[in-house]
Structures are given as structure tokens and as C-alpha cells.
Motif scaffolding. Structure first.
Motif, PDB file in Angstrom:
ATOM      1  N   GLY A  91      -0.542  -1.765  -7.666  1.00 42.71           N
ATOM      2  CA  GLY A  91      -1.410  -3.257  -8.742  1.00 42.71           C
ATOM      3  C   GLY A  91      -2.885  -2.917  -8.739  1.00 42.71           C
ATOM      4  N   THR A  92      -3.764  -1.599  -8.479  1.00 39.50           N
ATOM      5  CA  THR A  92      -5.288  -1.271  -7.702  1.00 39.50           C
ATOM      6  C   THR A  92      -5.023  -0.767  -9.403  1.00 39.50           C
ATOM      7  N   ALA A  93      -6.931  -0.651  -9.851  1.00 46.07           N
ATOM      8  CA  ALA A  93      -6.763  -0.177 -11.156  1.00 46.07           C
ATOM      9  C   ALA A  93      -6.479   1.390 -10.982  1.00 46.07           C
ATOM     10  N   THR A  94      -6.186   1.923 -12.060  1.00 40.37           N
ATOM     11  CA  THR A  94      -6.540   3.625 -12.616  1.00 40.37           C
ATOM     12  C   THR A  94      -8.094   3.717 -12.578  1.00 40.37           C
ATOM     13  N   SER A  95      -8.231   4.101 -11.713  1.00 33.90           N
ATOM     14  CA  SER A  95     -10.211   4.651 -11.691  1.00 33.90           C
ATOM     15  C   SER A  95     -10.495   5.994 -10.836  1.00 33.90           C
ATOM     16  N   ARG A  96     -10.836   6.830 -11.067  1.00 34.98           N
ATOM     17  CA  ARG A  96     -11.126   8.327 -10.703  1.00 34.98           C
ATOM     18  C   ARG A  96     -11.062   7.427  -8.716  1.00 34.98           C
ATOM     19  N   ASN A  97     -11.686   6.712  -8.832  1.00 34.59           N
ATOM     20  CA  ASN A  97     -12.448   6.566  -6.833  1.00 34.59           C
ATOM     21  C   ASN A  97     -10.758   5.442  -6.241  1.00 34.59           C
ATOM     22  N   ASN A  98      -9.744   4.926  -7.211  1.00 39.14           N
ATOM     23  CA  ASN A  98      -8.812   4.222  -6.363  1.00 39.14           C
ATOM     24  C   ASN A  98      -7.473   6.400  -6.285  1.00 39.14           C
ATOM     25  N   CYS A  99      -7.911   7.334  -6.392  1.00 46.84           N
ATOM     26  CA  CYS A  99      -7.113   8.772  -6.601  1.00 46.84           C
ATOM     27  C   CYS A  99      -7.024   9.103  -5.565  1.00 46.84           C
ATOM     28  N   HIS A 100      -6.177   9.498  -4.509  1.00 42.97           N
ATOM     29  CA  HIS A 100      -5.604   9.962  -3.672  1.00 42.97           C
ATOM     30  C   HIS A 100      -6.580  11.688  -4.001  1.00 42.97           C
ATOM     31  N   PRO A 101      -6.438  12.647  -2.984  1.00 42.04           N
ATOM     32  CA  PRO A 101      -6.987  12.763  -1.550  1.00 42.04           C
ATOM     33  C   PRO A 101      -8.478  11.680  -1.276  1.00 42.04           C
ATOM     34  N   PHE A 102      -8.316  10.632  -0.002  1.00 37.06           N
ATOM     35  CA  PHE A 102      -9.863  10.416   0.375  1.00 37.06           C
ATOM     36  C   PHE A 102     -10.105  11.119   0.922  1.00 37.06           C
ATOM     37  N   VAL A 103     -11.551  10.885   1.655  1.00 35.65           N
ATOM     38  CA  VAL A 103     -12.330  12.386   2.045  1.00 35.65           C
ATOM     39  C   VAL A 103     -13.608  11.325   2.921  1.00 35.65           C
ATOM     40  N   GLN A 104     -13.620  11.766   3.993  1.00 35.06           N
ATOM     41  CA  GLN A 104     -14.538  10.892   4.737  1.00 35.06           C
ATOM     42  C   GLN A 104     -14.919  12.419   6.220  1.00 35.06           C
ATOM     43  N   GLY A 105     -16.322  12.703   5.668  1.00 30.77           N
ATOM     44  CA  GLY A 105     -16.492  14.232   6.766  1.00 30.77           C
ATOM     45  C   GLY A 105     -15.923  15.227   6.742  1.00 30.77           C
ATOM     46  N   ARG A 106     -15.121  15.836   7.846  1.00 32.80           N
ATOM     47  CA  ARG A 106     -14.449  16.807   7.346  1.00 32.80           C
ATOM     48  C   ARG A 106     -12.497  16.731   6.571  1.00 32.80           C
ATOM     49  N   TRP A 107     -12.323  14.844   7.521  1.00 32.22           N
ATOM     50  CA  TRP A 107     -11.046  14.440   7.157  1.00 32.22           C
ATOM     51  C   TRP A 107     -10.863  14.179   5.604  1.00 32.22           C
ATOM     52  N   SER A 108      -9.539  14.237   5.605  1.00 36.79           N
ATOM     53  CA  SER A 108      -8.788  13.700   3.935  1.00 36.79           C
ATOM     54  C   SER A 108      -7.525  13.609   4.677  1.00 36.79           C
ATOM     55  N   PHE A 109      -7.140  12.670   3.558  1.00 37.74           N
ATOM     56  CA  PHE A 109      -6.297  11.906   3.794  1.00 37.74           C
ATOM     57  C   PHE A 109      -5.249  11.117   2.517  1.00 37.74           C
ATOM     58  N   MET A 110      -4.172  11.163   2.229  1.00 40.12           N
ATOM     59  CA  MET A 110      -3.411  10.628   1.178  1.00 40.12           C
ATOM     60  C   MET A 110      -2.052   9.731   1.721  1.00 40.12           C
ATOM     61  N   HIS A 111      -1.566   8.609   1.065  1.00 41.40           N
ATOM     62  CA  HIS A 111      -0.524   7.939   1.008  1.00 41.40           C
ATOM     63  C   HIS A 111       0.503   7.591   0.824  1.00 41.40           C
ATOM     64  N   ASN A 112       1.516   7.220   0.699  1.00 42.49           N
ATOM     65  CA  ASN A 112       2.762   6.800  -0.643  1.00 42.49           C
ATOM     66  C   ASN A 112       3.440   5.981   0.441  1.00 42.49           C
ATOM     67  N   GLY A 113       3.142   4.831   0.207  1.00 42.81           N
ATOM     68  CA  GLY A 113       3.490   3.422   0.381  1.00 42.81           C
ATOM     69  C   GLY A 113       2.966   2.120  -0.500  1.00 42.81           C
ATOM     70  N   GLN A 114       3.114   1.180   0.995  1.00 42.87           N
ATOM     71  CA  GLN A 114       1.772  -0.201   0.523  1.00 42.87           C
ATOM     72  C   GLN A 114       1.924  -1.266   2.283  1.00 42.87           C
ATOM     73  N   VAL A 115       1.258  -2.181   1.897  1.00 44.73           N
ATOM     74  CA  VAL A 115       0.761  -2.465   2.622  1.00 44.73           C
ATOM     75  C   VAL A 115       1.311  -4.188   1.818  1.00 44.73           C
ATOM     76  N   GLY A 116       1.960  -4.882   2.235  1.00 45.64           N
ATOM     77  CA  GLY A 116       2.418  -6.327   1.492  1.00 45.64           C
ATOM     78  C   GLY A 116       1.486  -6.953   1.759  1.00 45.64           C
ATOM     79  N   GLY A 117       1.444  -7.630  -0.500  1.00 44.34           N
ATOM     80  CA  GLY A 117       0.090  -8.665  -0.339  1.00 44.34           C
ATOM     81  C   GLY A 117      -1.321  -8.914   0.310  1.00 44.34           C
ATOM     82  N   PHE A 118      -1.350  -6.718   0.155  1.00 45.44           N
ATOM     83  CA  PHE A 118      -3.185  -6.718   0.398  1.00 45.44           C
ATOM     84  C   PHE A 118      -3.546  -7.092  -0.473  1.00 45.44           C
ATOM     85  N   GLU A 119      -3.908  -7.642  -2.101  1.00 43.34           N
ATOM     86  CA  GLU A 119      -5.114  -8.574  -2.543  1.00 43.34           C
ATOM     87  C   GLU A 119      -5.091  -9.702  -2.216  1.00 43.34           C
TER      88      GLU A 119
END
Length: 264
Positions: A91-119
Motif C-alpha cells: 500500500g505504501t509508495a514505491t520509493s527508496r525510503n520504503n525499500c528494505h532492508p532498514f538500517v539503524q546503527g549496526r542493526w539491519s532489518f527486513m520483513h515480509n508480511g503486513q500489519v492489518g489496516g496500518f494506514e
């Protein structure tokens, strides 16, 4: 739904998983078999660890199969631990900031799935991100918010507990303000030393997740779906599981967010 692959072990060229196999991650970006959506064309990303504690990061909005830079990078970069992701937006836009993985410090994270009704409750979810971490909220996805909340809940010392508490909070928001399915996820995260993966859903339809010890490469491959067509040697991760992959082995324990969050 997205597709992803991760590696933990001896240094390996990214191409060995991303582009070389007959059902590689790039192939899965246009012909996935273990999910409802065969096409995953809303961007891609890589996070890899070598000699620095923080991961390298490369993301773009093109379909993975159409970007020659991705193939060239995968052929040249060798890493002992990496995360790779091809995105199908929920549902969210196709943009570089919405592409996985996400990085914070030394941590990286990627996800497949959904949180229902997030918007419907995105503002409430964003409010759960710690003030010190909120400047790192660059995109609009549920995945990034879920990760940043976990970062503020003790991910450095207790990755499993932090993820459980974050997932429990998001699932509660979905039940109160969103829609079903409230939580479906297969995710991977790493601090550059250990590769973690989890498979969970609020119903009985958690996204697929598999792992295999690769004796020829000396390491663990963890994937949304096997990258070889014969699927020999792969083990499916049970729903409701949290996995730890290290050079010394694999440990799988239960993952029950509501119970774990109450016990914290």
C-alpha cells in the motif's frame, strides 16, 4: 508479499544467492512460487557486513530483474553476513525510503508480511518510536516503524524480547483500530554478528520461511523460499518461531509476542 534471502557464514559473493541459482532472489522478483503475488517489482535492497560494524546499504526502486547495477554489485561484493530483499508493496509508495532492508546503527532489518489496516493507525504507531530514533523514520512503511520501535525496546541486549514487544504493540493497534489479518510476518534482522529470523502470524497463515546449512559454502542460508528448484535439504521454520543463526549452529525457540510482552 515480498521475497528475501539472508546469509550467515564464510564470506560469500552475494551473487551466489541473489542471481546465480536457478530460482535466485532476482528470479523470485518476477516468478515467486511460495506466495500469492508472483511479482515483486516495487524495489529491492541489500545490507551487508564486512570489516566495519555498520552494514553497507544499497536500495533502489527498480524491479530487481531490470537493474544491471544490482547484478554487477552482487558479482563483486563478498560478505560473511548479508540481507537481500525484493519488495511487493502492501500500500505504501514505491520509493527508496520504503525499500528494505532498514538500517539503524549496526542493526539491519527486513520483513515480509503486513500489519492489518496500518494506514488507519500509522500516527499512533509512529508515536511509539523513541524520540531519539524518530529522526531515522525516513519512509512510511509498517516494517520500518516496527523495527524502530523494537530498537527502542532493547534490541541491543534482547533482540527476541524487543521484537516480541514491538510486534505485540502493533498487533494490539491493529486489533483496536485496523483490520484483519492483524499480523503476518517473516522477518530477518542482524547486528553484524548473529543472524536472527522469525515467523509469526495472528492467524494460521504466516508467510513462508526456510533455512539450510550449506556445507559447500560453510554457512546458513535463510530464505522466504528456496533458491533452487529441487528444494533439497531445506527445512521450513515452524510458525511462531524465533531463530538464531551463528557460525556455530542454529537455535530455534518459540515466539509468542503477547505472552512474552506480558512477562517482560
Amino acid at each position: 508479499m515480498c521475497r528475501w534471502a539472508a546469509w550467515q557464514g564464510a564470506p560469500l559473493f552475494l551473487s551466489e544467492i541473489i542471481s546465480a541459482p536457478d530460482h535466485s532472489l532476482i528470479r523470485q522478483s518476477r516468478d515467486a512460487t511460495e506466495c500469492k503475488t508472483a511479482i515483486n517489482a516495487d524495489g529491492f535492497g541489500l545490507a551487508w557486513y564486512d570489516r566495519r560494524p555498520e552494514p553497507g546499504l544499497y536500495r533502489d526502486v527498480y524491479p530487481a530483474w531490470s537493474d544491471p547495477n544490482l547484478r554487477s554489485l552482487a558479482e563483486q561484493v563478498q560478505a560473511r553476513l548479508f540481507l537481500a530483499h525484493v519488495r511487493a508493496s502492501t500500500g505504501t509508495a514505491t520509493s527508496r525510503n520504503n525499500c528494505h532492508p532498514f538500517v539503524q546503527g549496526r542493526w539491519s532489518f527486513m520483513h515480509n508480511g503486513q500489519v492489518g489496516g496500518f494506514e488507519r493507525f500509522r500516527k499512533s504507531a509512529d508515536m511509539m518510536i523513541a524520540d531519539a530514533l524518530y529522526p531515522h523514520r525516513k519512509g512510511a512503511t509498517d516494517s520500518e516503524a516496527l523495527f524502530l520501535v523494537a530498537c527502542g525496546l532493547g534490541i541491543d541486549t534482547d533482540p527476541q524480547g524487543a521484537m516480541a514487544r514491538s510486534v505485540a504493540r502493533f498487533e494490539a493497534l491493529s486489533r483496536a483500530q485496523g483490520t484483519g489479518p492483524h499480523m503476518r510476518m517473516a522477518a530477518a534482522l542482524s547486528d553484524g554478528h548473529t543472524l536472527y529470523a522469525l515467523r509469526y502470524a495472528s492467524d494460521d497463515l504466516a508467510p513462508s520461511l526456510f533455512y539450510r546449512w550449506c556445507a559447500d559454502w560453510q554457512g546458513w542460508a535463510v530464505v522466504s523460499e528456496p533458491y533452487d528448484l529441487d528444494q533439497t535439504g531445506w527445512t521450513e521454520v515452524p510458525q511462531g518461531s524465533f531463530c538464531r543463526f551463528t557460525p556455530d549452529g542454529c537455535e530455534i525457540t518459540g515466539f509468542a509476542p503477547e505472552t512474552m510482552a506480558r512477562a517482560a
